[in-house]
Design an enzyme around this catalytic site. Sequence first.
Site, short mmCIF file in Angstrom:
data_model
loop_
_atom_site.label_atom_id
_atom_site.label_comp_id
_atom_site.label_asym_id
_atom_site.label_seq_id
_atom_site.Cartn_x
_atom_site.Cartn_y
_atom_site.Cartn_z
N ILE A 102 0.78 -1.16 0.01
CA ILE A 102 0.00 -0.05 0.01
C ILE A 102 0.74 1.30 0.04
CG2 ILE A 102 -0.33 0.02 2.52
CD1 ILE A 102 -3.24 1.08 2.07
N CYS A 103 0.34 2.26 -0.61
CA CYS A 103 1.00 3.62 -0.42
C CYS A 103 2.28 3.69 -1.36
CB CYS A 103 1.28 4.32 0.77
SG CYS A 103 1.39 6.02 0.94
N ALA A 104 3.31 3.97 -0.80
CA ALA A 104 4.66 3.86 -1.53
C ALA A 104 5.21 2.49 -1.82
CB ALA A 104 5.84 4.73 -1.07
N TYR A 123 0.76 5.30 -4.51
CA TYR A 123 0.35 6.70 -3.98
C TYR A 123 0.49 7.54 -5.20
CZ TYR A 123 0.55 10.83 -1.41
OH TYR A 123 0.06 12.26 -0.72
#
Length: 186
Positions: A102-104, A123
Amino acid sequence: MKKVLVFLADGFEECEGLIVVDILRRAGMEVTTASVMERKKITSSHNIELFADMMAADVQISEYDAVVLPGGIPGTPNLAACSVVTDTCVRFAAEGKIVAAICAAPSILGSLGLLRGKRATVYPGMEHTLSGATPVTEDEVVVDGNLITSRSMGTAIPFALTIAAQLSDMQNAKELARSICYEHFA
């Protein structure tokens, strides 16, 4: 009982790691947090200190059904620098086990070549790190085979519920979503 491994590093985004741990445990899964630092104590991206269950080097990788990588800066680079993390992702991807980021953190999967020919999200603004993937910018969570990617702290709940659905079934995940008053999961 399904077993899930969540790697933690200094600078991880606490919601992306701890919401996953919470929801998967509520779903009846055994979740282990593993520190990639040289100690069990981890300091999150917003200076919250916590202790991982164990050290990454001590994990019996073959016992797990899924691996989760929370994002955050410098959490993501710290995860990427750990060979236990990268080796586990490569191994699980090859074995058809769940690899979730998740995200980066999907950038780690991109750098390992695991996203080639796959759909993935990351992201916003980091789509260039999804080497070989078709970037998906409109979805909170993207599932392509055994790979699950998500965008940010704001998508941590559907990310965790999707992992739960993939490891058990959609009905259980929907019931869990209702129990936590999260009406957006379908």
